[in-house]
Design a protein around this motif. Structure first.
Motif, short mmCIF file in Angstrom:
data_model
loop_
_atom_site.label_atom_id
_atom_site.label_comp_id
_atom_site.label_asym_id
_atom_site.label_seq_id
_atom_site.Cartn_x
_atom_site.Cartn_y
_atom_site.Cartn_z
N ASN A 99 31.44 100.08 -134.90
CA ASN A 99 31.96 101.44 -134.86
C ASN A 99 33.40 101.42 -135.39
OD1 ASN A 99 31.12 104.06 -133.98
ND2 ASN A 99 32.63 103.93 -132.36
N GLY A 100 33.52 101.35 -136.72
CA GLY A 100 34.82 101.11 -137.33
C GLY A 100 35.17 99.63 -137.20
N SER A 101 36.13 99.16 -138.00
CA SER A 101 36.49 97.74 -137.85
C SER A 101 37.30 97.54 -136.57
CB SER A 101 37.24 97.23 -139.07
OG SER A 101 38.33 98.06 -139.38
N GLN A 102 37.87 98.63 -136.05
CA GLN A 102 38.62 98.51 -134.79
C GLN A 102 37.72 97.94 -133.69
OE1 GLN A 102 41.88 99.15 -134.61
NE2 GLN A 102 42.01 98.64 -132.46
N GLN A 103 36.47 98.40 -133.63
CA GLN A 103 35.56 97.87 -132.61
C GLN A 103 35.30 96.39 -132.86
OE1 GLN A 103 31.29 99.08 -132.37
NE2 GLN A 103 31.76 99.49 -130.23
N GLY A 104 35.22 96.00 -134.12
CA GLY A 104 35.02 94.59 -134.43
C GLY A 104 36.16 93.75 -133.87
N LEU A 105 37.40 94.25 -133.98
CA LEU A 105 38.55 93.49 -133.47
C LEU A 105 38.46 93.36 -131.94
CD1 LEU A 105 41.44 94.97 -135.67
CD2 LEU A 105 40.04 92.94 -136.09
N ASP A 106 38.10 94.45 -131.28
CA ASP A 106 37.94 94.41 -129.82
C ASP A 106 36.86 93.37 -129.44
OD1 ASP A 106 37.90 95.19 -127.03
OD2 ASP A 106 36.08 96.33 -127.49
N PHE A 107 35.74 93.40 -130.16
CA PHE A 107 34.65 92.46 -129.84
C PHE A 107 35.09 91.01 -130.02
CE2 PHE A 107 30.78 95.40 -130.83
CZ PHE A 107 31.16 96.23 -129.78
N LEU A 108 35.88 90.77 -131.06
CA LEU A 108 36.32 89.40 -131.30
C LEU A 108 37.28 88.96 -130.19
CD1 LEU A 108 36.64 89.61 -135.17
CD2 LEU A 108 35.04 88.16 -133.88
N PHE A 238 34.53 101.27 -143.88
CA PHE A 238 34.44 102.35 -144.88
C PHE A 238 35.47 103.44 -144.59
CE2 PHE A 238 29.96 100.74 -145.01
CZ PHE A 238 29.98 100.29 -146.33
N SER A 239 36.34 103.21 -143.59
CA SER A 239 37.27 104.27 -143.18
C SER A 239 38.26 104.64 -144.28
CB SER A 239 38.06 103.84 -141.95
OG SER A 239 37.22 103.81 -140.83
N LYS A 240 38.70 103.63 -145.05
CA LYS A 240 39.72 103.90 -146.06
C LYS A 240 39.10 104.24 -147.41
CE LYS A 240 42.23 102.22 -142.72
NZ LYS A 240 43.03 103.03 -141.82
N THR A 241 37.84 103.88 -147.61
CA THR A 241 37.21 104.08 -148.92
C THR A 241 36.24 105.25 -148.95
OG1 THR A 241 35.62 102.43 -148.23
CG2 THR A 241 37.38 101.69 -149.69
N VAL A 242 35.73 105.65 -147.80
CA VAL A 242 34.81 106.81 -147.75
C VAL A 242 35.43 107.82 -146.78
CG1 VAL A 242 32.44 107.61 -147.41
CG2 VAL A 242 32.84 105.29 -148.27
N VAL A 243 35.12 107.71 -145.50
CA VAL A 243 35.80 108.54 -144.49
C VAL A 243 35.89 107.77 -143.18
CG1 VAL A 243 35.28 110.88 -145.30
CG2 VAL A 243 33.60 109.67 -143.91
N PRO A 244 36.96 108.01 -142.40
CA PRO A 244 37.05 107.34 -141.11
C PRO A 244 36.14 107.94 -140.04
CG PRO A 244 39.16 108.41 -141.68
CD PRO A 244 38.20 108.74 -142.76
N ALA A 245 35.83 109.24 -140.17
CA ALA A 245 35.19 109.95 -139.07
C ALA A 245 33.77 109.46 -138.78
CB ALA A 245 35.16 111.46 -139.35
N LEU A 275 22.40 108.18 -137.39
CA LEU A 275 22.60 109.18 -138.45
C LEU A 275 23.83 108.81 -139.29
CD1 LEU A 275 21.96 111.89 -139.81
CD2 LEU A 275 23.27 113.03 -138.00
N ASN A 276 24.90 108.42 -138.63
CA ASN A 276 26.11 108.05 -139.38
C ASN A 276 25.86 106.86 -140.30
OD1 ASN A 276 27.38 110.04 -138.00
ND2 ASN A 276 28.89 108.75 -137.01
N GLN A 277 25.12 105.89 -139.80
CA GLN A 277 24.85 104.71 -140.64
C GLN A 277 23.98 105.08 -141.84
OE1 GLN A 277 24.13 100.78 -138.81
NE2 GLN A 277 23.77 101.92 -136.92
N MET A 278 22.99 105.96 -141.60
CA MET A 278 22.09 106.33 -142.70
C MET A 278 22.83 107.18 -143.73
SD MET A 278 18.55 106.95 -140.61
CE MET A 278 17.48 107.13 -142.03
N VAL A 279 23.68 108.08 -143.23
CA VAL A 279 24.47 108.90 -144.15
C VAL A 279 25.43 108.01 -144.94
CG1 VAL A 279 26.34 110.61 -144.20
CG2 VAL A 279 24.24 111.07 -142.92
N MET A 280 26.09 107.09 -144.26
CA MET A 280 27.03 106.21 -144.96
C MET A 280 26.29 105.40 -146.02
SD MET A 280 30.14 105.49 -145.33
CE MET A 280 31.18 105.83 -143.92
#
Ligand SMILES: Cc1ncc(COP(=O)(O)O)c(C=O)c1O
Length: 402
Positions: A99-108, A238-245, A275-280
């Protein structure tokens, strides 16, 4: 009697305080303020049509809609994982959609840090990474950087202290815009391999390059050195290259690490919105490269406008970085000028906002620094804002204690 909530919070939250940036963003959201504060994309450049088409395509099809509105697997939507895997020359089972790369950092942080463990970061570093890691109670070892990124000799000393990992942003770093040189990339990967220390590569801005050729990712350099002894876990978004939302990011790393992270994902929120993943996925299939080219063109002009305005207007004693991409220029202020104090005056007297640099240092040093983002203002407004800031700095340099 009112409950003593503060007394009930777990000790791990003691060092976690509100983000100055996010608090600040609330205050400066006024039309007459020229804000260089938020490190966010320009909403005028969002690919709205492609996002609308993708929603229609997914929701108008019975079978796609049935998938899009249902739970899915924690690893992520398979065609999206495959798209990401193809882009970074990895296998599908080496990718976890987050859920954004921010979640990845929390998980790590959750996976790797126990209280008191050492974690190496650059000084300065991405504030959101500090926020993600701090609840797991690490002890930070900050390592300084120069115009080529983290300093290898200092890094070696830090790695010898057996930290749990090294975190860095190699391309156009948040906050200082610095890019790790090719030679240093090889040195950093080799050092982490030698000491057996995981290396978290945060590639949030890597696609936004305005000058020169792209450098290999730390992930690619690690893979070149062979499967055995791999150290790099790569965080993308994809937050900086497509959209963050839509909140779609990913972690890429050795399959056994990803398998463990899948369990962390299951516990946290099961999966990123289907839905967000499929749209992305539909959006990146259709427009990723052409859209990134549009962003690079627009941000390149804004970066140039900011650098030219700084050159023309800043008083002596102020120096700044010249980023080859990304969103940020980093200012070193004359000794005695405090970035936080300057912000107060800048908003009050000049209606210009930015982020004081101290927040990006784990030990809150770096008071005489600040971060300016050039992405959300057009070149004319950038020139106007930098000029106003320079006028204030001139006044402050004349009477530093005022
Ligand atoms: C360096 C860096 N990493 C990660 C993130 C988080 O981005 P997201 O969670 O939107 O993918 C940001 C956002 O500003 C960032 O600057």
């Amino acid at each position: 009697m009112p409950l003593d909530w503060n007394g009930l919070f777990a000790p791990r939250m003691a060092g976690v305080t509100a983000s100055e940036i996010r608090e600040l963003l609330k205050l400066i959201d006024q039309p007459d303020v020229i804000s260089f504060a938020g490190g966010i994309p320009d909403p005028d450049l969002f690919p709205r049509d492609a996002i609308l088409r993708a929603h229609e395509r997914v929701l108008q099809s019975n079978s796609l809609a049935a998938t899009a509105l249902q739970y899915t697997i924690s690893e992520g939507y398979t065609p999206l994982r495959d798209w990401i895997a193809g882009r970074c020359a990895m296998a599908r089972d080496e990718i976890l959609v987050t859920n954004g790369s921010q979640q990845g950092l929390d998980f790590l942080g959750k996976l790797l840090i126990s209280p008191g463990d050492k974690v190496v970061v650059t000084a300065p570093t991405y504030l959101g990474a500090l926020q993600a890691f701090s609840p797991y109670q690490p002890q930070y070892i900050p390592v300084p950087t120069d115009a080529d990124g983290i300093l290898p000799d200092e890094l070696e000393v830090a790695l010898a202290q057996r930290p749990r990992f090294l975190y860095l942003v190699p391309d156009f770093a948040n906050p200082n815009g610095v890019t790790l040189s090719l030679e240093r990339r090889r040195q950093v990967v080799a050092l982490c391999r030698r000491f057996g220390v995981p290396l978290i590569e945060d590639a949030a801005y890597s696609a936004l390059r305005y000058d020169g050729e792209p450098l290999p990712t730390l992930l690619a350099i690690d893979l070149e050195a062979g499967q055995e002894g791999r150290v790099v876990i790569h965080a993308g978004t994809f937050s900086k290259t497509v959209v963050p939302a839509l909140r779609v990011g990913w972690l890429a790393g050795p399959a056994p690490v990803i398998q463990k992270l899948v369990l962390v994902k299951q516990a946290a929120d099961l999966h990123v919105g289907t839905l967000n993943q499929m749209v992305m996925h539909a959006v990146v299939e259709e427009i990723y490269d052409s859209h990134v080219a549009v962003l690079r063109g627009a941000y390149h002009r804004r970066r140039d406008a900011m650098l030219a305005a700084l050159q023309e207007t800043m008083p002596e004693g102020v120096t700044w970085t010249r980023p080859a991409g990304g969103m940020f220029v980093w200012l070193n202020l004359p000794a005695g000028i405090d970035g936080a104090r300057m912000l107060e005056r800048s908003v009050a007297e000049e209606r210009v906002a930015f982020v004081p640099g101290a927040a990006f240092f784990p030990d809150r040093s770096g008071k005489a620094t600040c971060r300016l983002s050039f992405t959300t203002n057009r070149p004319e407004r950038i020139r106007e804002g930098v000029g106003r800031l320079a006028a204030l700095m001139g006044r402050m340099a004349e009477a530093p204690a005022a």
